[in-house]
Design an enzyme around this catalytic site. Structure first.
Site, mmCIF file in Angstrom:
data_model
loop_
_atom_site.group_PDB
_atom_site.id
_atom_site.type_symbol
_atom_site.label_atom_id
_atom_site.label_comp_id
_atom_site.label_asym_id
_atom_site.label_seq_id
_atom_site.Cartn_x
_atom_site.Cartn_y
_atom_site.Cartn_z
ATOM 1 N N ASP A 193 8.798 66.511 28.341
ATOM 2 C CA ASP A 193 8.930 65.481 29.384
ATOM 3 C C ASP A 193 8.301 64.161 28.926
ATOM 4 O OD1 ASP A 193 9.753 64.494 31.799
ATOM 5 O OD2 ASP A 193 8.103 65.349 32.954
ATOM 6 N N GLY A 194 8.835 63.076 29.451
ATOM 7 C CA GLY A 194 8.226 61.762 29.220
ATOM 8 C C GLY A 194 9.039 60.828 28.336
ATOM 9 N N ASN A 195 10.269 61.205 28.011
ATOM 10 C CA ASN A 195 11.101 60.323 27.175
ATOM 11 C C ASN A 195 11.342 58.972 27.853
ATOM 12 O OD1 ASN A 195 11.318 62.536 25.561
ATOM 13 N ND2 ASN A 195 13.483 62.938 25.965
ATOM 14 N N TRP A 219 8.235 56.833 27.832
ATOM 15 C CA TRP A 219 7.987 56.361 26.459
ATOM 16 C C TRP A 219 8.823 55.108 26.207
ATOM 17 C CZ3 TRP A 219 10.737 55.283 22.092
ATOM 18 C CH2 TRP A 219 10.026 55.235 20.879
ATOM 19 N N HIS A 252 15.108 59.269 24.636
ATOM 20 C CA HIS A 252 15.712 60.578 24.393
ATOM 21 C C HIS A 252 15.969 60.773 22.895
ATOM 22 C CE1 HIS A 252 15.867 61.299 28.589
ATOM 23 N NE2 HIS A 252 16.840 60.442 28.857
ATOM 24 N N SER A 258 19.136 72.325 35.267
ATOM 25 C CA SER A 258 20.305 72.334 36.152
ATOM 26 C C SER A 258 20.173 71.239 37.216
ATOM 27 C CB SER A 258 20.478 73.712 36.794
ATOM 28 O OG SER A 258 19.244 74.205 37.263
ATOM 29 N N TRP A 291 21.483 66.978 36.393
ATOM 30 C CA TRP A 291 22.779 66.349 36.716
ATOM 31 C C TRP A 291 22.624 65.294 37.792
ATOM 32 C CZ3 TRP A 291 26.345 67.517 33.267
ATOM 33 C CH2 TRP A 291 26.348 68.773 32.652
ATOM 34 N N LEU A 310 12.392 82.030 12.701
ATOM 35 C CA LEU A 310 11.985 81.541 14.029
ATOM 36 C C LEU A 310 13.207 81.643 14.933
ATOM 37 C CD1 LEU A 310 9.958 79.747 15.848
ATOM 38 C CD2 LEU A 310 11.274 77.797 15.030
ATOM 39 N N ARG A 344 3.548 71.551 28.887
ATOM 40 C CA ARG A 344 4.329 70.455 29.449
ATOM 41 C C ARG A 344 3.694 69.140 29.025
ATOM 42 N NH1 ARG A 344 7.587 69.712 34.872
ATOM 43 N NH2 ARG A 344 8.347 67.613 34.518
ATOM 44 N N LEU A 398 6.157 73.098 36.902
ATOM 45 C CA LEU A 398 7.037 73.864 36.008
ATOM 46 C C LEU A 398 8.503 73.460 36.124
ATOM 47 C CD1 LEU A 398 5.363 77.377 36.298
ATOM 48 C CD2 LEU A 398 5.233 75.778 34.386
HETATM 49 C C1 IPE Z 1 12.000 68.890 33.376
HETATM 50 O O1 IPE Z 1 11.750 67.529 33.360
HETATM 51 C C2 IPE Z 1 13.291 69.169 32.658
HETATM 52 C C3 IPE Z 1 13.290 68.935 31.221
HETATM 53 C C4 IPE Z 1 12.265 68.577 30.509
HETATM 54 C C5 IPE Z 1 14.560 69.149 30.570
HETATM 55 P P1 IPE Z 1 12.166 66.582 34.590
HETATM 56 O O2 IPE Z 1 11.718 65.221 34.220
HETATM 57 O O3 IPE Z 1 13.601 66.764 34.924
HETATM 58 O O4 IPE Z 1 11.302 67.191 35.772
HETATM 59 P P2 IPE Z 1 10.820 66.538 37.144
HETATM 60 O O5 IPE Z 1 12.032 65.970 37.825
HETATM 61 O O6 IPE Z 1 9.833 65.468 36.807
HETATM 62 O O7 IPE Z 1 10.174 67.660 37.893
HETATM 63 C C1 IPE Z 2 12.533 64.463 29.467
HETATM 64 O O1 IPE Z 2 12.214 63.121 29.649
HETATM 65 C C2 IPE Z 2 13.959 64.652 29.053
HETATM 66 C C3 IPE Z 2 14.808 65.289 30.072
HETATM 67 C C4 IPE Z 2 14.426 65.652 31.257
HETATM 68 C C5 IPE Z 2 16.206 65.485 29.732
HETATM 69 P P1 IPE Z 2 12.517 62.354 31.006
HETATM 70 O O2 IPE Z 2 13.853 61.702 30.901
HETATM 71 O O3 IPE Z 2 12.347 63.237 32.168
HETATM 72 O O4 IPE Z 2 11.393 61.252 30.964
HETATM 73 P P2 IPE Z 2 10.521 60.692 32.185
HETATM 74 O O5 IPE Z 2 9.944 61.870 32.893
HETATM 75 O O6 IPE Z 2 11.448 59.920 33.044
HETATM 76 O O7 IPE Z 2 9.474 59.843 31.521
HETATM 77 MG MG MG Z 3 10.807 63.671 33.384
#
Ligand code: IPE
Ligand code: IPE
Ligand code: MG
Length: 244
Positions: free
Chosen positions: A24-26, A29, A41, A70, A73, A135, A192, A199
């Site tokens: 998470d966090g793309n 970033w 991403h 899921s 989307w 792996l 995470r 989660l």
């Molecule tokens: C969880 O991250 C899903 C993935 C890392 C693929 P999200 O960014 O979608 O989760 P929420 O919405 O903050 O809970």
């Molecule tokens: C995780 O990064 C990638 C996916 C959920 C696909 P996010 O796109 O959720 O990045 P934030 O949470 O907005 O920083």
């Molecule tokens: Mg996110």
């Protein structure tokens, strides 16, 4: 497959067999650099390469990565398209390298909900790498843990309705056997990134006794050192599985 792993003694753990990561966090970033989210991403996909290498070096057996939930989307169509395009690009570019490194690639989630060409790539990647033993890389794609649990219930109910299974035979073990990666050990360590402490519908059943690690690092900044530090943290955990 047991839902908990009582064969592991309640002592300090060594290297986790199965590491699962909510990447998470793309977006944040990219935002911090005034870049489009797609760039975040893209850099996130580069981090995947590092963590795969790190897991091989450290002797981890299974690495599960949450790539697309899921619920993702719900994002704007443009971002969903960017993510699907990146998945295609990543699989096309990396699959040979993963195969050369003896990585077996598997997918969990609802593949039927993906674009047809991606479904084909998923099948081809799994077939190509099926016998690799270095792996196992599990990519959670269009994955939601609640849907996976409901599907397992539906399969069990179908067996009961057809007279193939007695309701008394539904237990943690038979239930677990109807989940998607029933042949692999459950996660020992769930990480995470990005500072969120939830989660988000990831491996809820399988993580019943996993050690949880929430890191502030944003996913594109995750590298082999971050992984090594996470594994060091894991070593300090005392796993009890309800014992003493
Ligand atoms: C969880 O991250 C899903 C993935 C890392 C693929 P999200 O960014 O979608 O989760 P929420 O919405 O903050 O809970
Ligand atoms: C995780 O990064 C990638 C996916 C959920 C696909 P996010 O796109 O959720 O990045 P934030 O949470 O907005 O920083
Ligand atoms: Mg996110």
């Amino acid at each position: 497959m047991l839902s908990v792993q009582p064969n592991i003694p309640a002592t300090l753990a060594a290297v986790p067999r199965h590491v699962a990561i909510i990447m998470d966090g793309n977006g944040r970033w990219a935002a911090a650099r005034h870049l489009p989210r797609a760039m975040g991403h893209r850099r996130g996909a580069e981090a995947v390469r590092k963590v795969v290498q790190g897991c091989i070096r450290q002797g981890v057996s299974v690495l599960t990565l949450y790539a697309f939930s899921s619920e993702n989307w719900k994002r704007p169509a443009e971002e969903v398209d960017d993510l699907m395009a990146l998945l295609r690009f990543y699989l096309k570019r990396e699959i040979k390298e993963l195969h050369n490194n003896k990585v077996s690639v598997r997918f969990i989630g609802d593949m039927a909900g993906l674009p047809l060409d991606l479904q084909q790539m998923v099948k081809d990647s799994e077939a190509l790498t099926a016998s690799n033993k270095m792996l196992t890389l599990v990519i959670a794609l269009n994955y939601g843990s609640q849907a996976e649990i409901v599907l397992a219930c539906r399969k069990l109910a179908g067996k009961v309705a057809r007279g193939e299974l007695d309701t008394a035979e539904i237990n943690e073990e038979s239930f677990g056997a109807h989940l998607q990666i029933a042949d692999l050990p459950y996660p020992d360590l769930v990480i995470r990134t990005s500072g969120e402490r939830r989660l988000s519908n990831f491996l809820l059943w399988q993580s019943a006794y996993a050690e949880l690690l929430f890191l502030d690092v944003l996913w594109p900044d995750f590298d082999e050192e971050t992984l090594a530090a996470a594994l060091d943290d894991y070593k300090t955990r005392e796993r009890r599985f309800g014992g003493r």
